[in-house]
Design a protein around this motif. Structure first.
Motif, short mmCIF file in Angstrom:
data_model
loop_
_atom_site.label_atom_id
_atom_site.label_comp_id
_atom_site.label_asym_id
_atom_site.label_seq_id
_atom_site.Cartn_x
_atom_site.Cartn_y
_atom_site.Cartn_z
N GLN A 181 38.39 100.85 130.13
CA GLN A 181 39.58 99.98 130.00
C GLN A 181 40.08 100.05 128.57
N PRO A 182 41.00 100.96 128.31
CA PRO A 182 41.36 101.21 126.91
C PRO A 182 42.29 100.17 126.27
N ALA A 183 42.71 99.13 127.00
CA ALA A 183 43.56 98.12 126.35
C ALA A 183 43.19 96.73 126.86
N LEU A 184 43.17 95.78 125.93
CA LEU A 184 42.83 94.41 126.31
C LEU A 184 44.06 93.66 126.84
N GLY A 185 45.22 93.96 126.27
CA GLY A 185 46.44 93.31 126.74
C GLY A 185 46.67 91.93 126.17
N ALA A 186 46.14 91.66 124.97
CA ALA A 186 46.43 90.36 124.35
C ALA A 186 47.90 90.31 123.93
N VAL A 187 48.51 89.15 124.09
CA VAL A 187 49.94 88.97 123.77
C VAL A 187 50.10 87.84 122.77
N TYR A 188 51.31 87.74 122.22
CA TYR A 188 51.62 86.79 121.13
C TYR A 188 52.85 86.04 121.59
N LYS A 189 52.69 84.78 121.95
CA LYS A 189 53.82 84.09 122.59
C LYS A 189 54.24 82.86 121.80
N LEU A 190 55.57 82.69 121.72
CA LEU A 190 56.14 81.52 121.06
C LEU A 190 55.90 80.30 121.93
N VAL A 191 55.24 79.26 121.38
CA VAL A 191 54.95 78.07 122.20
C VAL A 191 55.75 76.85 121.74
N SER A 192 56.27 76.91 120.51
CA SER A 192 57.05 75.78 120.01
C SER A 192 57.93 76.24 118.86
N ILE A 193 59.16 75.69 118.79
CA ILE A 193 60.10 76.10 117.73
C ILE A 193 60.93 74.90 117.29
N GLU A 220 50.48 83.05 137.34
CA GLU A 220 49.52 83.32 136.28
C GLU A 220 50.18 83.84 135.00
N LYS A 221 51.43 84.30 135.14
CA LYS A 221 52.10 84.87 133.96
C LYS A 221 52.97 83.84 133.24
N VAL A 222 53.11 82.64 133.78
CA VAL A 222 53.91 81.61 133.12
C VAL A 222 53.12 81.11 131.91
N SER A 223 53.74 81.17 130.73
CA SER A 223 53.00 80.78 129.52
C SER A 223 52.84 79.27 129.46
N THR A 224 51.85 78.81 128.70
CA THR A 224 51.62 77.37 128.57
C THR A 224 52.23 76.89 127.26
N PRO A 225 53.26 76.04 127.36
CA PRO A 225 53.99 75.64 126.15
C PRO A 225 53.20 74.67 125.28
N GLY A 226 53.64 74.56 124.02
CA GLY A 226 53.09 73.55 123.12
C GLY A 226 51.96 74.08 122.26
N LYS A 227 51.83 73.43 121.09
CA LYS A 227 50.73 73.78 120.19
C LYS A 227 49.44 73.23 120.78
N LYS A 228 48.44 74.11 120.88
CA LYS A 228 47.25 73.70 121.62
C LYS A 228 45.96 73.93 120.82
N GLN A 229 44.94 73.24 121.25
CA GLN A 229 43.59 73.49 120.75
C GLN A 229 42.72 73.79 121.97
N VAL A 230 41.72 74.63 121.79
CA VAL A 230 40.78 74.90 122.88
C VAL A 230 39.48 74.18 122.55
N TRP A 231 38.99 73.42 123.48
CA TRP A 231 37.73 72.68 123.27
C TRP A 231 36.68 73.24 124.21
N ARG A 232 35.57 73.64 123.63
CA ARG A 232 34.46 74.11 124.48
C ARG A 232 33.62 72.89 124.86
N ILE A 233 33.54 72.63 126.14
CA ILE A 233 32.87 71.42 126.62
C ILE A 233 31.45 71.76 127.02
N THR A 234 30.50 71.21 126.29
CA THR A 234 29.09 71.52 126.53
C THR A 234 28.35 70.28 127.00
N ARG A 235 27.58 70.40 128.05
CA ARG A 235 26.83 69.24 128.54
C ARG A 235 25.65 69.00 127.61
#
Ligand code: ATP
Ligand code: PRP
Ligand code: NIO
Length: 489
Positions: free
Chosen positions: A325-337, A355-370
């Protein structure tokens, strides 16, 4: 490397459309509007259950002191596509945005932001291409390395890919990514020097061809090196290669450290068993068997099933080129302006495919660990001002199939995006590469095995917070209404 330009920079390592758009923004006077872009990919590579984030070191090197050099401006002038006013603006431009990123070595997943750029529209746009270039390649190789590590257990893993890599840079940074993803050493000496990666290696067939027979070649090599691994398949592995390796090891005894032999062709299961028997019969029970030849995680797993007697694996082509798989396909999307009144407006990119609709807004990812077992329950993508780490209970649900949900209590929420640059100033100190590598292994350990297995892993939950979900739905409706209104008028 500047060819005829001694002051060549990486500034023009971008797509022309970025500079073209920035000229428009500058001409319209909106180049300094605040913009937030996020990097993500839509599918984990290699049908894997996760990816390993790599590329931050080079991102930092690239963004530090980023500016247009004199020859960059001169070249842009030659293209006649840009006004003198705009070129003067570019000449004075320097990168001043805030950058947040996942830690290198972190386990990451599809459909969550892994890097976030918050700054002027111009700054964010000018760095898109190079950032994607770095992240897409290095994350792919680190992930491939982790897949290979997962099938070899504690066996040695050597990166041998430089000669087959897509050019010099890919060999160097790919080697670094492979090391942080789980390899033990590399044959690339410059990678050893620059990144403090252990270097390792055997010798080539050309050595044996030069001396025209195994014995003379091994003897000459052993007399000039202490730690030796002999390549035994140049003429006949079982009849000449291994017997002559044993002969030289016996004759030189303690004068050398006979580490083992490498096989590079033929049926590796059959041959390795025979080689093991020959070495053991000669008393070299600790001698190791190295193998190389178009190996990847699938072949290795198969060889293990056949009980091949291989201790050390040398992997080149299929690792360094991410062959399957020679490409990951990461993209760079405008979420807020920022709008003309100074308000931040979240933006969305619609698609017929949910699945291709982008998620708007400035976000943080939280890893939830039990807390009870330290295992990840999933990643929780929330709007920036939310504070899930302070909640007693979290409702987590699938962003497309919302009926798949669970409530989690007694958890720890760890933010994945951390501050790297603040207004263009580097504020993050990268750990050493060895620390990053250890961090990566620990990060992977926190996943249940169901997500880690090589074949058909379970989908790890990457969920949206209720607020992030509502924000997305509202925006979808608003955009639809606007489109309907425009088509009516
Ligand atoms: N027992 C085995 N089971 C599965 N795959 C194997 C086994 N032995 C070797 N392989 C793999 O099969 C592929 C082809 O091996 P092959 O025997 O054709 O190579 P070779 O003898 O080196 O040929 P060449 O000299 O053209 O390289 C390689 O990727 C090798 O790693
Ligand atoms: O197969 P890979 O996974 O890509 O691993 C690297 C290959 O590079 C070398 O072969 P090469 O024929 O280039 O040189 P050699 O004469 O030393 O075998 C080595 O013997 C491996 O077969
Ligand atoms: O050291 C080795 O054995 C080696 C290095 C690069 C490529 N193939 C083998």
């Amino acid at each position: 490397m500047g060819f005829q330009h001694p002051d060549d920079s990486l500034m023009l390592h971008t797509d022309a459309y970025q500079i073209n758009m920035v000229q428009t923004y500058w001409q319209e006077g909106i180049q300094n509007r605040k913009a937030i872009f996020e990097v993500f990919f839509r599918k984990n590579p290699f049908e894997n259950g996760y990816a390993i984030f790599a590329g931050l070191e080079r991102m930092i090197n690239y963004l530090k002191n980023l500016h247009f050099s004199d020859s960059d401006i001169a070249y842009l002038r030659e293209t006649k596509a840009y006004s003198e006013g705009f070129l003067a603006y570019l000449k004075n431009w320097h990168f001043a945005a805030t950058v947040r990123s996942a830690r290198e070595g972190e386990v990451i997943f599809a459909n969550e932001p892994i890097v976030q750029i918050e700054g002027s529209l111009a700054d964010a746009q000018l760095v898109e291409t190079a950032l994607l270039n770095i992240i897409n390649y290095q994350t792919l190789i680190a992930t491939k390395a982790a897949r290979i590590r997962s099938v070899v257990g504690d066996d040695g893993l050597l990166e041998f890919g430089t000669r087959r890599a897509q050019e010099l840079d890919a060999a160097l940074w790919g080697t670094r990514a492979a090391y942080l993803g789980g390899f033990d050493a590399t044959s690339n000496v410059r990678a050893g020097k620059l990144f403090d990666i252990p270097i390792s290696g055997t010798h080539a067939h050309s050595l044996v061809q030069t001396y025209r027979n195994d014995y003379d070649a091994f003897m000459a090599y052993a007399k000039t090196h202490k730690d030796v691994v002999f390549l035994v398949d140049t003429y006949d592995t079982l009849k000449s290669g291994v017997p002559n390796a044993i002969k030289v090891a016996k004759e030189l005894g303690d004068k050398i450290n006979f580490i083992g032999v490498r096989i590079d062709s033929g049926d590796m299961a059959y041959i390795s068993k025979k080689v093991r028997a020959q070495l053991d019969a000669a008393g070299f029970v600790k001698a190791k068997i190295y193998a190389s030849n178009d190996l990847d995680e699938k072949t290795i797993m198969n060889l293990k099933m056949q009980h091949a007697k291989i201790d050390m694996w040398g992997i080149g082509t299929k690792l360094i080129t991410a062959y399957d798989q020679p490409a990951l396909g990461a993209v760079y999307k405008l979420v807020s302006i920022e709008d003309e009144n100074g308000q931040m407006l979240d933006t969305i990119k619609l698609s017929n495919n949910a699945e291709k609709v982008s998620t708007p807004g400035k976000k943080q990812v939280w890893r939830i660990t039990r807390n009870s077992d330290g295992k990840s329950q999933g990643d929780y993508v929330a709007l920036w001002d939310e504070q899930p780490q302070k909640a007693k209970s979290l409702h987590m649900f699938h962003p497309n199939y919302t009926y798949i949900s669970k409530d989690v209590t007694d958890f720890t929420a760890k933010p994945l995006l951390i501050d790297i640059f603040k207004d263009g100033h580097l504020i993050y100190k990268q750990p050493s590469l060895r620390t990053i590598k250890e961090y990566s292994a620990v990060s992977l350990e926190s996943l249940w095995e169901e997500y880690r297995r090589d074949l058909n892993p379970q989908d790890y939950p990457v969920d949206l917070s209720q607020k992030a979900y509502d924000n997305k739905m509202n925006l979808i409706h608003k955009v639809r209404e606007n489109v309907a209104k425009l088509t009516k008028d």
